[in-house]
Design a protein around this motif. Sequence first.
Motif, short mmCIF file in Angstrom:
data_model
loop_
_atom_site.label_atom_id
_atom_site.label_comp_id
_atom_site.label_asym_id
_atom_site.label_seq_id
_atom_site.Cartn_x
_atom_site.Cartn_y
_atom_site.Cartn_z
N GLY A 1 9.13 1.88 -33.96
CA GLY A 1 9.20 1.41 -35.34
C GLY A 1 7.99 1.71 -36.21
N TYR A 2 6.99 2.40 -35.67
CA TYR A 2 5.80 2.72 -36.47
C TYR A 2 6.07 3.93 -37.34
N ARG A 3 5.56 3.92 -38.55
CA ARG A 3 5.83 5.00 -39.49
C ARG A 3 4.57 5.62 -40.08
N ASP A 4 3.50 4.85 -40.06
CA ASP A 4 2.26 5.31 -40.70
C ASP A 4 1.19 5.50 -39.62
N LEU A 5 0.98 6.76 -39.22
CA LEU A 5 0.17 7.02 -38.03
C LEU A 5 -1.23 7.55 -38.36
N LEU A 6 -2.19 7.16 -37.51
CA LEU A 6 -3.55 7.65 -37.65
C LEU A 6 -4.02 8.23 -36.33
N LEU A 7 -4.34 9.52 -36.35
CA LEU A 7 -4.89 10.13 -35.14
C LEU A 7 -6.40 9.96 -35.18
#
Lengths: 342, 342
Positions: free
Chosen positions: B185-191
Amino acid sequence: MNSILLPSRGRVTISEVASAAGVSKASVSRYIGGDRQLLAEATAERIAQTIERLGFRPNQMARGLKRGRTRLIGMLVADILNPYSVAVMHGVETACQRHGYTLVVCNTNRDDEQECRHLAALQSYNVEGLIVNTLGHHAGELKDLQNRLPLVLVDRQMEGFEADLVGLDNTQAVRQAIDHLQQRGYRDLLLVSEPLDGTSSRQERAQAFRTQIAANPSLKGRLLETNGDFTAKLKTFLTEPGPGPKAVFAANGMAALTSTASLRELGCRLFEDIGLIALDDLDWYPLVGNGGITALAQPTEAIGITALEYLLARLNGSRSAAQRMAFPAELRIRGSTQPRIS
Amino acid sequence: MNSILLPSRGRVTISEVASAAGVSKASVSRYIGGDRQLLAEATAERIAQTIERLGFRPNQMARGLKRGRTRLIGMLVADILNPYSVAVMHGVETACQRHGYTLVVCNTNRDDEQECRHLAALQSYNVEGLIVNTLGHHAGELKDLQNRLPLVLVDRQMEGFEADLVGLDNTQAVRQAIDHLQQRGYRDLLLVSEPLDGTSSRQERAQAFRTQIAANPSLKGRLLETNGDFTAKLKTFLTEPGPGPKAVFAANGMAALTSTASLRELGCRLFEDIGLIALDDLDWYPLVGNGGITALAQPTEAIGITALEYLLARLNGSRSAAQRMAFPAELRIRGSTQPRIS
DNA sequence: GCGTTGGTTGAAACCGGTTTCAGGAGATCA
DNA sequence: TGATCTCCTGAAACCGGTTTCAACCAACGC
């Protein structure tokens, strides 16, 4: 002057340099050996240029053969997956680098037979000295070895075996831990240690704990090893009645990991339900529980550096009696032992 | 037969064994070299007993000189304090042991100059092959080295440098991470990555992340390096509006440590406030936050073992073209990416 | 009985350096 | 001018092994 020079295995040898520079092997050897004051300015310069041009690198093995100096130091590590060992090793390496030595590390995987094999191997590679983090079961071999090479023990000593030892002041560290816990209001203490299999540092910590608890009537103390069904044993401790607030003292990083995992499993919150202090300071301690785990950090870098320096001192023959260096631990207070407000 | 034998530096030599057994050096050499079928039964037996009696150990340095086989393998590690490196090294060591080699490890401390120095040192000790975890800045030296010795790269490759490479399938691993996060359900990702200083594995992960995010319209993705004021940068990400629940993808163990620490500092609870998945699986991941950190574990032991096997294949001359082995990561789901019930 | 063969063995050269030792070239001194 | 003393250099032995090569011996075939 032989004009046919086979470049052996692709590498440039001293003979090739010699003939290319029109001098003898001896002169080249003197040049690379640092006996430069024996050479005429012009000769040295010519050799320097030839070495540069041909990309000559002296073969350390061959040098070591006649000279007896391989510039290799051997290190025997009981468990390379243990962060403590790696940290010490890093210190040793730093010091080696500084003194122009190369370090050969062997990992025994906590295995007696491998310890033996690796000791033999290191010897056969003509290391000039050994830094040993031993399991403590081969007094015979080690004594034998000590007659041939300088040898320094790290962290762990050995019954009936006289050698330099560098490590932590275990008694003092245990005192710091107990004092800190007592000051923070804990009264019912549990020392968690990896199995007391003869490893001297573990024994020392356990012994110091017993002694100091016995000498302190206001405290109760028990000892638990991390083998078997540790979680069940821990649960017993948690439910047992005691003289006051309970705290766990993990005797090293591994014990801290096991303890923390088991406490979580038992649904026990650090600090709120129980205090925790751990020997060694691993990089994840700050991340766990409510404000991290209070630690007694070992000066691992210094331990490694000192071990090598002791070794060099012996190599230079400038020491006779076995010497012992016990470093103090540094208390780093975190959330797991916050002052109890009760 | 010379009767005056000076035991050089305390160690028994082949000449001493020979004269004690009443045979020639050649025969003893044949015995220890395994050419036992060349020796008469009785001679072999006599030599065996003498070796045993005198405690003779052949000098590997001397053997290597003529024979060209030192049975040494060199390994260059970029950062020995990185658990990933140590785990791979453990695999390499296991394999070395299995094949009768001894491992010499050098740590470059992420320093270009030390990398150079150590490469030279290893070469001068006649290692038979090299396993290199390089910084990636010395294409020249490495190419040069590759002409002399078999060489296998671990984890990190190098632009314009053909060599065997053993490591992780970074693209696939990034896909696993993104898929898992999206599914949860995650949509806003940070690598979060350590600085992209040219280290190929970091670059590959970053590139795969960008590509896959760009190809997936329902996701937003950003990249953050762990240098500078990381916590501040992270805070920006957390407060920025986005297309949905936010999650951090730590590109390796170091990034996981930094990320977790900063998230704590910002008072941000794992799982409740933000998702987290990390590449590498360190032993403390289960202990952090609410149920531990979800991980993509690298098969470090297998990577190390494979690296050595590739090296041995080259030593036996049984391979020509550069080969590449990219292992898959293994997803280990923990609390930091529990299904979002929202 | 003699040439061949095959199985064992040791002397000596070799690996790539270091070190000893003796000798040659200048410089100094008488 | 010759004797002595430095300073510099190369030949050769050496480190501890391996490997080549030739020689030796017994057995074998004819």
